[in-house]
Write an enzyme that holds these catalytic residues in place. Structure first.
Site, short mmCIF file in Angstrom:
data_model
loop_
_atom_site.label_atom_id
_atom_site.label_comp_id
_atom_site.label_asym_id
_atom_site.label_seq_id
_atom_site.Cartn_x
_atom_site.Cartn_y
_atom_site.Cartn_z
CD GLU A 498 0.37 -2.49 -13.05
OE1 GLU A 498 0.38 -2.29 -11.76
OE2 GLU A 498 0.18 -3.78 -13.35
CD GLU A 529 0.61 -6.95 -12.44
OE1 GLU A 529 -0.46 -7.50 -12.82
OE2 GLU A 529 0.53 -6.02 -11.75
CG ASP A 554 6.01 -8.57 -3.40
OD1 ASP A 554 6.50 -7.33 -3.23
OD2 ASP A 554 5.88 -9.22 -2.38
CB ILE A 556 8.06 -11.12 -10.31
CG1 ILE A 556 8.63 -9.91 -10.68
CG2 ILE A 556 8.58 -12.43 -10.89
CD1 ILE A 556 10.17 -9.94 -9.90
CG HIS A 596 2.27 -4.51 -1.98
ND1 HIS A 596 1.33 -5.52 -2.19
CD2 HIS A 596 1.73 -3.61 -2.76
CE1 HIS A 596 0.29 -5.16 -2.83
NE2 HIS A 596 0.68 -3.89 -3.29
#
Length: 819
Positions: A498, A529, A554, A556, A596
């Site tokens: 991103e 993601e 985060d 993930i 985050h």
């Protein structure tokens, strides 16, 4: 945010309507006589035979699960059997239109697709090529077993090789196609174009998309097929994959590499997921093909096809293949084919009526096609009976061999207890990249590179003052230099994520690279993601190398399957045949609070199959990223946002300008001491260093600081030597204490160095609750005062000092409260 594409309000604000490309449904209308003239009678008989082979093979598996025997052969098959009985027309029809160089990726219900693709490849390859393929696999061990226990010549031998290799794999035998590490739901054999099947619903969508990207960029022939079921259209990663595959930038920005991805999303629509009915119950679409209209203006060239007719499927796949080879991909086929068998062998089909199943009996693809061949005089009843008998004999012979330990030996873990563990990583590194890649401009034209050239390589002045990030090379710069070297010297490597291009990544690591690298080497991805990681895996499985970024650790969670089940496992599930050279960069955040800022390095380290790196200094970041980008193993590379502007303070020679690597797994002593060992992970290094200064100055305690740098692998020797000297160990990490990797290190070091310890090791991490916002962060992540409190209370109570931190709580009470 490419400047080349203007978002024009004069266009955007106009009144209009959105139109969709029409989606054909059951449009196939080729007269059978025409098919007969085109393909020939022998080929049509082979279509039927291939369907019969699949049906008999899966019936054999079903019989083992139901009765423990097949054709008088007893065997206790313990594994799964997700059968595709009723879907043979789709599998054989698709394979009929594919070439050996086309690759398919499958679902958990892919025995049929695997066999069909293999038989198709055997039919197309000459005998010399087949012999080379069989002799080259496992150094010919599987071929020798087939020759000894099954026999056959030419293509008959190759068919036995295909069926025996697959069944041995399903039975988890050592000479299965994947060494017994894949099994029923993960089998594959690349030389025939059958790439990994996948036990996770829809997971092949993203992987196949990445594989198609590699095919496009490397100029390889053929297309990639993502096989999945209708139930997978409820999965977010499938939509992410289709959107990723449809990105407009392939046409608008990719210059000489312009053109869509050659990937076909092939949905075996059997109307049920497990027991949930997709049409009318669990999905909003009436025809699965309708979802193509949501993806791009071409509606992904979507069609609904009659999957009970293999010729209709072959026609559709051939037309889509032609489009994909023209660069007009991606494409979507909704192939309707009723699943006669249950979802699994324990499925009693309570979710569908007997009347419905009876309605579909006349539409069995095998019954339909054999009747057509009989009606046209291509088969007689006698020749059909002979064909069926030959198929049964072939599958029976293969089965008898596959249950014979002499022909198909077990995976002998008792003889080698770490056998499976040895398959987790290759531990291979490629040589220093030295092949110049095509660039937009010479690196020296980049303003960033010119700016970096003016910076000091060491971060402290002659008087010991720390230099600003404007005057010295930072951790961010160290990462940049490694990425720059690999991206400009390794054409197989691509980078994306991103805002990675013009923005340079959310934290500026790639800033300046867009001036040097073309879009096909560095590009922005959607905020997807799961697709980012899945495509990176697919790209790597096809021989490329991927560097991808998740903006915050985060995130993930949004790519959990892709990281934990795909990226981590394919090397082992292929018995080491497949390499997964993917580097996943994740920043560990701060100041943005609970969603985050969590340090999830412990979570990732818990997953077998991933190497985990977490550097804290510019020198280490540059050298370790170079090693990660050279590795043939998947690496998750954590970076603390609070350290991006950190300058080098430990290496007097600073960060070398030249390329170098640091071995993965080797912790580094950052400060020598004699009374206490402090092992740190990530940014905790700096709190520990400051605490060590105070311990020495105020209490006369000499602390040795060791920076872990890598979590997986981890070489314990330096830490054990240090503990032998100091007798005391404190581990500091910013991850939540409960179940953290620091706890694992503590447990192991206690065992390894029990005789050297003067006190129990202590882990100091973050508390087991959410990360608060910036104003409260200093009460959450371990601070200098917390380290001082831990050292003086746990290891040197005689110092009798007042506590300075906020962690004056009772851990036993908190544990009762789940905290």
């Amino acid at each position: 945010m490419p400047k080349e594409i203007t978002v024009d309000p004069q266009i955007v604000r106009q009144k209009s309507t959105v139109s969709f490309a029409e989606i054909p449904v059951n449009a196939y209308a080729t007269p059978f006589a025409e098919e007969r003239a085109k393909r020939g009678d022998a080929a049509l008989r082979e279509v039927l035979r291939h369907m019969l082979v699949i049906r008999e093979f899966e019936s054999m598996l079903g019989s083992f699960k139901a009765t423990g025997a097949y054709a008088g052969i007893p065997f206790n098959y313990k594994g799964p059997a997700h059968l595709s009985i009723g879907q043979e027309g789709a599998a054989v029809g698709a394979a009929l239109a594919l070439e050996p160089e086309d690759h398919i990726f499958g679902s958990h219900r892919s025995h049929g697709e695997f066999i069909a693709k293999g038989l198709s490849a055997i039919a197309r390859l000459d005998e010399a090529a087949l012999q080379a393929i069989m002799a080259g696999h496992q150094d010919g061990a599987l071929l020798q077993s087939v020759r000894t226990h099954l026999g056959g010549e030419g293509k008959a031998l190759a068919e036995n090789f295909l069926l025996f290799g697959l069944l041995s794999e399903i039975f988890m035998r050592a000479n299965g196609f994947n060494g017994g590490m894949g099994g029923s739901m993960h089998a594959f054999f690349p030389p025939f174009g059958a790439y990994p099947n996948n036990a996770i619903v829809g997971a092949s969508g993203g992987i196949a998309t990445g594989a198609a990207l590699r095919r496009k960029l490397s100029g390889a022939k053929g297309i990639t097929v993502a096989n999945s079921g209708d139930g997978s259209t409820g999965c977010g990663p499938v939509w992410e994959a289709m959107n990723f595959a449809s990105m407009a930038q392939f046409e608008t920005l990719w210059g000489e590499k312009r053109g869509g991805l050659p990937v076909l999303f092939f949905f075996n629509n059997n109307f049920y997921a497990m027991g949930g009915q997709t049409i009318g119950e669990t999905m909003g679409w009436d025809r699965l093909s309708r979802i193509g209209a949501a993806i791009n203006p071409a509606s992904m060239h979507a069609e609904t096809v009659d999957g009970s007719n293999p010729l209709a499927v072959a026609d559709a796949v051939a037309r889509k293949r032609a489009l994909l080879l023209e660069g007009k991909g991606p494409a979507l086929l909704d192939v309707e084919c009723y699943r006669i068998s249950g979802h699994s062998t324990t499925d009693a089909s309570v979710y569908r009526s007997r009347e419905e199943m009876q309605l579909w009996e006349p539409h069995d693809p095998i019954v339909l096609f054999q009747n057509q061949l009989l009606a046209e005089g291509i088969l007689t009843e006698a020749s059909l009976a002979e064909m069926r008998a030959q198929v049964v004999a072939q599958v029976t012979a293969v089965t008898a061999a596959a249950v014979n330990p002499e022909a198909a030996p077990i995976v002998d873990v008792r003889a080698d207890p770490t056998l499976i563990g040895k398959l987790m990583f290759s531990h291979n590194e490629i040589p220093v990249p030295a092949t110049a890649a095509p660039l937009l401009a010479a690196p020296e034209t980049s303003a960033r590179i010119r700016q970096n050239a003016k910076k000091a390589r060491f971060g402290l002045s002659e008087t010991g003052e720390k230099l600003s990030s404007m005057r010295a090379i930072t951790l961010r710069d160290g990462l940049f230099e490694s990425v720059l070297h690999h991206m400009t010297q390794d054409p197989s490597l691509i980078a994306y994520g991103e805002e990675c291009r013009e923005w340079g990544g959310a934290f500026g690591v790639y800033r300046g690279l867009s001036e040097i690298l073309p879009y096909d080497r560095l590009f922005n991805s959607p905020i997807s993601e799961a697709a980012i990681v899945a495509t990176a895996v697919g790209y790597a499985l096809e021989g490329g190398r991927s560097l991808v970024e998740l903006m915050y650790g985060d995130f993930i969670g949004r790519a959990g399957d892709e990281i934990f089940n795909q990226m981590a496992k394919w090397h082992a599930m292929s018995a080491g045949a497949l390499k997964v050279p993917v580097v996943l960069r994740c920043s560990v955040g701060s100041k943005y609070g609970a969603q985050h800022s969590q340090d999830w390095s412990s979570l990732v380290a818990h997953i077998p199959g991933l190497k985990v790196i977490y550097p804290a200094t510019p020198y280490d970041a540059k050298g370790l990223l170079a090693s990660a980008l050279s590795s043939d193993d998947p690496v998750v590379f954590f970076e603390s946002q609070r350290l991006y502007d950190t300058v080098e303070q430990f290496r007097p020679d600073g960060v070398p300008t030249d390329y170098y690597r640091i071995p993965i797994g080797e912790p580094d002593i950052k400060r020598v001491g004699s009374d206490l060992t402090i092992l740190t992970i990530g940014p905790s290094l700096y709190s520990a260093i400051a605490a060590a200064d105070e311990l020495q100055a105020n209490y006369g305690i000499s602390a040795e600081i060791i920076d872990a740098r890598t979590l997986v692998p981890f070489h314990y020797e330096k830490v054990l030597e240090s503990v032998k000297k100091t007798g005391r160990l404190l581990l500091v990490s910013e991850a939540s204490e409960r179940g953290s990797f620091a706890m694992t290190l503590s447990s192991n070091i206690t065992r390894f160095a029990y005789g050297d310890l003067k006190a129990a090791p202590r882990v100091l991490g973050s508390p087991n609750w959410i990360v608060p916002g910036a104003e409260m962060e200093s009460t959450y992540f371990p601070q200098v005062d917390d380290i001082l409190d831990a050292v003086t209370s746990d290891f040197f109570p005689e110092k009798r000092v007042n506590r300075r931190g906020v962690r004056d709580w009772n851990d036993l009470d908190l544990a009762r409260l789940a905290l």
